[in-house]
Design a protein around this motif. Structure first.
Motif, PDB file in Angstrom:
ATOM      1  N   HIS A  15     -46.572   3.372  46.782  1.00 40.84           N
ATOM      2  CA  HIS A  15     -47.464   2.800  45.773  1.00 40.84           C
ATOM      3  C   HIS A  15     -48.605   3.765  45.420  1.00 40.84           C
ATOM      4  N   LEU A  19     -49.407   5.259  41.699  1.00 44.91           N
ATOM      5  CA  LEU A  19     -50.761   5.139  41.147  1.00 44.91           C
ATOM      6  C   LEU A  19     -51.280   6.511  40.726  1.00 44.91           C
ATOM      7  N   TYR A 114     -56.809  -0.857  46.652  1.00 44.78           N
ATOM      8  CA  TYR A 114     -55.556  -1.219  45.993  1.00 44.78           C
ATOM      9  C   TYR A 114     -54.594  -1.747  47.052  1.00 44.78           C
ATOM     10  N   SER A 358     -48.954  -0.273  38.445  1.00 46.69           N
ATOM     11  CA  SER A 358     -49.587   1.036  38.650  1.00 46.69           C
ATOM     12  C   SER A 358     -50.412   1.435  37.435  1.00 46.69           C
ATOM     13  N   THR A 361     -53.593  -0.807  37.176  1.00 44.64           N
ATOM     14  CA  THR A 361     -54.592  -0.443  38.175  1.00 44.64           C
ATOM     15  C   THR A 361     -55.257   0.878  37.828  1.00 44.64           C
ATOM     16  N   ALA A 362     -54.463   1.851  37.415  1.00 43.64           N
ATOM     17  CA  ALA A 362     -55.019   3.155  37.039  1.00 43.64           C
ATOM     18  C   ALA A 362     -56.015   3.019  35.888  1.00 43.64           C
TER      19      ALA A 362
END
Length: 372
Positions: A15, A19, A114, A358, A361-362
């Motif tokens: 993960h 990311l 995260y 991903s 979140t980024a």
């Protein structure tokens, strides 16, 4: 910007790497320094420590390795100060990460988390340090948002589960060609996912392999962990009808008829591949007795926790025996039982949200850093 990521397990490496790739798409000047594994290194991260040197399983094992853990914490703090990142991104691995987060917050570093620590399972008191030390939290399980926001009044971002991306983005394999390529015969495959740590693998495979002779119409394949060499598995593949496949767990699951899975992220991965499974777990007696007294959950598998029912059978500690494993494996090979499981798996995927964890979140991390 400069990003410092800390992951302590194989799933965190996966993960974390995804990311990093997502951050690189929106930040052309991204620079990564990380604790993780091969995947994070391949995503252009400077690897500081590999997770295979960090994994200690169970309460007793942590005590025995306390000196090494404390040395790692001291080293990590110095490495962060030397690198001077714009943000530290913690990926699960709470025993280590929350200690670093406390120090980092005091030093003025921005702290983003995260994949939440599973404080809803045990050590709920960690919410105090999370409130104090974490600037932003990105959760991947649907019930975690309600847990944090309604129960503890701590705002978090639900970004969906990154496994959906990791699985849907992979190349498809043809079952028969894949079997031939690996030197297997044409019989259907039962996958064995015994975990990632040596101690854990040995304990789980001892029981998993005990049922091989009862299912001669199938071939069994051990999913080798990225943290282990092939030589480690040599004693376990002496049995007839048992093969080893290293570093290709997703390809293995994509062609498997059923799976015996050690509790952990692998239970969710198996479900997302729509493979009927029996969830297994057996720890040291002392660690298990301690865990039983502090963990307040009805289930140990993520599949059952998210669905809030026993969709997949869990064989824990003394229930994880040859006799019971044979019975439950026979059950999930039955067509009616399989059809019921497939319906539960589709419900599970809906609850986890769609693709894009991903990227989401980024984007949130980059926007938060750009705004300050």
């Amino acid at each position: 910007m400069k990003y410092y990521l800390i992951a302590g397990e194989a799933s965190g490496d996966l993960h974390g790497a995804n990311l990093m790739k997502a951050l690189s798409k929106i930040d052309a000047n991204a620079s990564f320094r990380c604790w993780g594994g091969d995947l994070m290194e391949q995503a252009q991260g400077t690897l500081v420590k590999h997770y295979r040197d960090l994994a200690f399983m169970g309460f007793i094992e942590v005590i025995f390795n306390l000196r090494t853990i404390l040395q790692n914490i001291r080293f990590c703090k110095k490495d962060i100060e030397d690198f001077q990142p714009d943000v530290i991104i913690f990926i699960d691995y709470p025993g280590f990460n929350l200690r670093i987060a406390k120090w980092a917050k005091q030093k003025g570093f921005r702290t983003h988390y995260y994949i939440s620590p599973q404080i809803w399972a045990w050590k709920e008191g960690r919410i105090k340090s999370i409130r104090r030390d974490i600037d932003a939290m990105y959760v991947i399980l649907p019930f975690e948002k309600e847990f944090y926001e309604k129960k503890h009044d701590f705002p978090v971002h639900f970004v969906g589960h990154p496994l959906i991306d990791a699985i849907s983005d992979r190349e498809q394999v043809h079952p028969e060609a894949f079997k031939k390529q690996n030197g297997w015969d044409e019989r259907p495959v039962i996958a064995l996912l015994p975990g990632s740590r040596k101690q854990e693998i040995s304990k789980m495979l001892q029981v998993m392999l005990s049922v091989v002779e009862d299912f001669k119409e199938y071939q069994f394949v051990i999913a080798g962990a990225p943290s282990q060499e092939a030589d480690f598995y040599a004693p376990f593949i002496q049995k007839q009808n048992v093969h080893l496949l290293l570093n290709q767990t997703y390809d293995l699951l994509s062609i498997s008829e059923a799976a015996l899975v050690t509790s952990g992220t692998a239970t969710l991965e198996t479900a997302l591949f729509k493979v009927p499974q029996v969830v297994c777990y057996k720890g040291s007696r002392i660690s298990y007795e301690i865990a039983k007294r502090v963990i307040r959950l009805k289930y140990i598998s993520l599949v059952n926790l998210i669905l809030d029912k026993e969709a997949v059978t869990e064989l824990i500690q003394t229930d994880f025996s040859s006799e019971k494993l044979k019975k439950e494996l026979t059950a999930i090979l039955d067509p009616y039982r399989r059809a019921t499981l497939f319906l539960d798996y589709y419900d599970l995927e809906k609850k986890l949200g769609g693709k894009g964890a991903s990227d989401t979140t980024a984007q949130l991390i980059y926007e938060a850093l750009s705004a300050t």
